[in-house]
Write a protein that holds these residues in place. Structure first.
Motif, PDB file in Angstrom:
ATOM      1  N   SER A   1      59.318  39.558  35.804  1.00 41.80           N
ATOM      2  CA  SER A   1      59.199  38.474  36.775  1.00 41.80           C
ATOM      3  C   SER A   1      58.068  37.538  36.372  1.00 41.80           C
ATOM      4  CB  SER A   1      58.912  39.036  38.163  1.00 41.80           C
ATOM      5  OG  SER A   1      57.601  39.602  38.208  1.00 41.80           O
ATOM      6  N   ALA A   2      58.041  36.361  36.980  1.00 38.92           N
ATOM      7  CA  ALA A   2      56.969  35.406  36.688  1.00 38.92           C
ATOM      8  C   ALA A   2      55.610  35.986  37.046  1.00 38.92           C
ATOM      9  CB  ALA A   2      57.208  34.104  37.446  1.00 38.92           C
ATOM     10  N   ASP A   3      55.519  36.677  38.179  1.00 42.41           N
ATOM     11  CA  ASP A   3      54.240  37.278  38.586  1.00 42.41           C
ATOM     12  C   ASP A   3      53.774  38.325  37.586  1.00 42.41           C
ATOM     13  OD1 ASP A   3      54.087  35.694  40.823  1.00 42.41           O
ATOM     14  OD2 ASP A   3      54.883  37.216  42.199  1.00 42.41           O
ATOM     15  N   GLU A   4      54.695  39.122  37.075  1.00 34.47           N
ATOM     16  CA  GLU A   4      54.321  40.145  36.092  1.00 34.47           C
ATOM     17  C   GLU A   4      53.799  39.501  34.812  1.00 34.47           C
ATOM     18  OE1 GLU A   4      57.283  43.902  37.032  1.00 34.47           O
ATOM     19  OE2 GLU A   4      58.139  42.093  36.115  1.00 34.47           O
ATOM     20  N   ILE A   5      54.456  38.436  34.376  1.00 34.92           N
ATOM     21  CA  ILE A   5      54.013  37.742  33.159  1.00 34.92           C
ATOM     22  C   ILE A   5      52.651  37.100  33.371  1.00 34.92           C
ATOM     23  CG2 ILE A   5      54.528  35.820  31.601  1.00 34.92           C
ATOM     24  CD1 ILE A   5      57.511  36.453  32.094  1.00 34.92           C
ATOM     25  N   ILE A   6      52.453  36.492  34.531  1.00 36.22           N
ATOM     26  CA  ILE A   6      51.161  35.867  34.828  1.00 36.22           C
ATOM     27  C   ILE A   6      50.059  36.920  34.850  1.00 36.22           C
ATOM     28  CG2 ILE A   6      49.829  34.736  36.658  1.00 36.22           C
ATOM     29  CD1 ILE A   6      52.433  33.175  37.316  1.00 36.22           C
ATOM     30  N   ASP A   7      50.320  38.090  35.414  1.00 35.10           N
ATOM     31  CA  ASP A   7      49.317  39.160  35.447  1.00 35.10           C
ATOM     32  C   ASP A   7      48.931  39.578  34.025  1.00 35.10           C
ATOM     33  OD1 ASP A   7      49.266  39.180  38.181  1.00 35.10           O
ATOM     34  OD2 ASP A   7      50.603  40.907  38.403  1.00 35.10           O
ATOM     35  N   ILE A   8      49.918  39.736  33.145  1.00 37.87           N
ATOM     36  CA  ILE A   8      49.646  40.123  31.759  1.00 37.87           C
ATOM     37  C   ILE A   8      48.789  39.065  31.071  1.00 37.87           C
ATOM     38  CG2 ILE A   8      50.703  40.432  29.477  1.00 37.87           C
ATOM     39  CD1 ILE A   8      53.126  41.671  30.954  1.00 37.87           C
ATOM     40  N   CYS A   9      49.199  37.804  31.212  1.00 41.77           N
ATOM     41  CA  CYS A   9      48.503  36.719  30.507  1.00 41.77           C
ATOM     42  C   CYS A   9      47.110  36.479  31.068  1.00 41.77           C
ATOM     43  CB  CYS A   9      49.344  35.447  30.584  1.00 41.77           C
ATOM     44  SG  CYS A   9      50.879  35.545  29.641  1.00 41.77           S
ATOM     45  N   LEU A  10      46.954  36.555  32.395  1.00 44.27           N
ATOM     46  CA  LEU A  10      45.638  36.349  32.994  1.00 44.27           C
ATOM     47  C   LEU A  10      44.666  37.421  32.520  1.00 44.27           C
ATOM     48  CD1 LEU A  10      43.745  34.903  34.948  1.00 44.27           C
ATOM     49  CD2 LEU A  10      44.667  36.362  36.788  1.00 44.27           C
ATOM     50  N   LYS A  11      45.113  38.670  32.464  1.00 41.18           N
ATOM     51  CA  LYS A  11      44.265  39.758  31.985  1.00 41.18           C
ATOM     52  C   LYS A  11      43.826  39.496  30.547  1.00 41.18           C
ATOM     53  CE  LYS A  11      44.287  44.828  31.485  1.00 41.18           C
ATOM     54  NZ  LYS A  11      44.145  44.952  30.025  1.00 41.18           N
ATOM     55  N   GLU A  12      44.742  39.010  29.707  1.00 42.09           N
ATOM     56  CA  GLU A  12      44.408  38.758  28.308  1.00 42.09           C
ATOM     57  C   GLU A  12      43.475  37.566  28.163  1.00 42.09           C
ATOM     58  OE1 GLU A  12      48.274  40.749  26.120  1.00 42.09           O
ATOM     59  OE2 GLU A  12      48.224  38.572  26.360  1.00 42.09           O
ATOM     60  N   VAL A  13      43.638  36.545  28.993  1.00 43.55           N
ATOM     61  CA  VAL A  13      42.718  35.407  28.975  1.00 43.55           C
ATOM     62  C   VAL A  13      41.316  35.868  29.358  1.00 43.55           C
ATOM     63  CG1 VAL A  13      42.100  33.265  30.173  1.00 43.55           C
ATOM     64  CG2 VAL A  13      44.442  33.612  29.376  1.00 43.55           C
TER      65      VAL A  13
END
Length: 480
Positions: A367-379
């Motif tokens: 989902s979009a929320d799952e992808i955002i969580d992954i990317c935010l953590k990496e940022v």
């Protein structure tokens, strides 16, 4: 740049160009400039194809569907940008910055006194994600690529397999080969033809000391393409029709007689140029024509996805340049400028980042929320300065059919710009240009298609721009 102050109406042969992406635009400008009567049909309300923008309803921000870049080696894209007067809207970076998992930067740049292919020698020697022995292995493989020449069998082997034959260490694959190959070719090394992978490294990194430099548009993609292209084409007497959908091509006696639009209207011309993705082009043809060997091969091409992620934060933090991340799902971080007016929602001067995940098959089911969580953590892991900022909004754009997949054997499937249908021509980054699926490949295909149309009309002309010249030393390695 073309003079937009005067509009002339050409009296030459009529050409219908289907598709207003980079390929169609490059061809349309070249043909109109040569006196052809060009009609450009584009189903969207903007030009640029996949390089487009839209308004994010939450922020009011004009958002690019995904970050697009160029390189100094992209000579035909540069030529097109100069024709429509936007070359000054491209900002180039002379260093490529990589962040390891600890957030420590490593840089590749031209900083040595030596010519290509040794122009990045000093920075590569300091490239800490690789050990000395790993760097030595990479250097040997790069020289082998430069000296390999051409071979009809090279397209049938993956560059991943070739690199294993060169005994490339796992860390070299993870910290050097894969980040560059996936970013540029939008596939994993084992799904990238050697022919295409070699082309990337020869032209982009080994032959010319400036070729590797990355260019990023300083304006939104819609501003880079739509109005400048309309003004240029209008000044040349071309007819640009937006929000027009072509349903079918009517073919008889090996010639296109007309195009049928979605409202039933038909348009006719002397020549027809399809500059749309390969699956859309095939749908415009009758099923009997699609079964012909030429078009059957095209149907075997595959797509590879790209995912773009946009993040808006409540406070500013500094990101000075594009950054590549190692050992993470997110491959690139691009700093963006907010464009929404003062007082608009989320217009607080906070940071805005655009992230890119190429060959993003693993993200398609999330989902979009799952992808955002992954990317935010990496940022936050990569950029300590971002940790005190709160995420206000995120937007995910999945492009499932972003580019053709450059799998081994793909070059035999990519068609030339001419077809068995006498007056039908093809353009698009997926046609046979020798390049991976890039905007440079799209621009090249447009010029190659325009050259073929000019030949057919009895007025041959050379449009394709030469590659950046290799250094004398690179020529020696290349055997030139």
């Amino acid at each position: 740049m073309i003079d937009h102050t005067s509009s002339r109406r050409p009296a030459g042969e009529k050409v219908i160009v289907i598709g207003g992406g980079v390929a169609g635009l490059a061809a349309a400008v070249a043909l109109a400039e040569d006196g052809f009567r060009v009609t450009l049909l584009e189903k969207r309300a903007t030009l640029g194809g996949r390089a487009s923008s839209f308004t994010d309803q939450t922020t009011g921000e004009m958002v690019d569907n995904c970050q697009h870049i160029t390189m100094r080696c992209c000579t035909n894209l540069e030529f097109f940008y100069r024709r429509i007067g936007v070359w000054d809207k491209i900002r180039f970076y002379s260093k490529l910055t990589f962040l390891d998992q600890q957030g420590k930067p490593a840089v590749i740049q031209n900083g040595s006194p030596f010519p290509a292919p040794f122009h990045t020698l000093f920075s590569f020697a300091r490239f800490h994600p690789l050990s000395l022995s790993e760097k030595s292995s990479v250097a040997k493989a790069l020289i082998a690529i430069l000296r390999a020449g051409t071979s009809p069998n090279r397209d049938s082997e993956s560059i991943g397999n070739w690199l294993r034959k060169q005994k490339q260490p796992e860390r070299a694959m993870a910290h050097f080969w894969r980040p560059i190959l996936v970013s540029a070719c939008n596939e994993e090394p084992d799904r990238i033809s050697c022919e295409i992978g070699f082309k990337l490294f020869r032209d982009g990194f080994l032959s010319n000391a400036e070729a590797y430099q990355m260019g990023v548009p300083s304006v939104r993609l819609s501003d880079l393409y739509t109005q400048p292209s309309i003004e240029t084409l209008s000044a040349l007497g071309a007819d640009i029709q937006l929000k027009i959908h072509v349903d079918a091509l009517s073919v008889a006696d090996r010639k296109v007689e007309s195009v049928t639009l979605s409202d039933g209207t038909t348009l006719s011309a002397d020549f027809y140029l399809s500059a749309v993705p390969f699956d859309i082009m095939l749908k415009m043809l009758h099923s009997d024509i699609r079964e012909a060997p030429f078009f059957k091969d095209i149907s075997l091409l595959e797509y590879s996805p790209i995912t773009g992620v946009h993040l808006w934060f409540d406070k500013p933090f500094e990101v000075r340049e594009p950054i590549a991340l190692l050992d993470r799902e997110t491959q690139w971080i691009f700093p963006k400028e907010n464009t929404q007016p003062d007082g608009a929602e989320l217009s607080k001067g906070g940071a805005y980042l655009a992230l890119v995940v190429s060959s993003s098959k693993s993200l398609l089911s999330l989902s979009a929320d799952e992808i955002i969580d992954i990317c935010l953590k990496e940022v936050q892991e990569a950029l300590p300065q971002s940790r005190s900022a709160r995420l206000l909004h995120g937007r995910v754009i999945k492009e499932k059919k972003a580019t053709f997949a450059p799998i081994p054997g793909v070059e035999s499937l990519r068609p030339k710009q001419t077809t068995p249908i006498e007056n039908l021509f093809l353009a698009g980054d997926w046609t046979r240009t020798g390049w991976p699926a890039t905007m440079e490949s799209a621009a090249r295909s447009g010029y190659l298609a325009a050259e073929r149309i000019m030949e057919r009309a009895g007025r041959p002309k050379s449009l394709l721009q030469p590659d950046m010249p290799p250094s004398r030393l690179a020529k020696w390695f290349l055997g030139k």
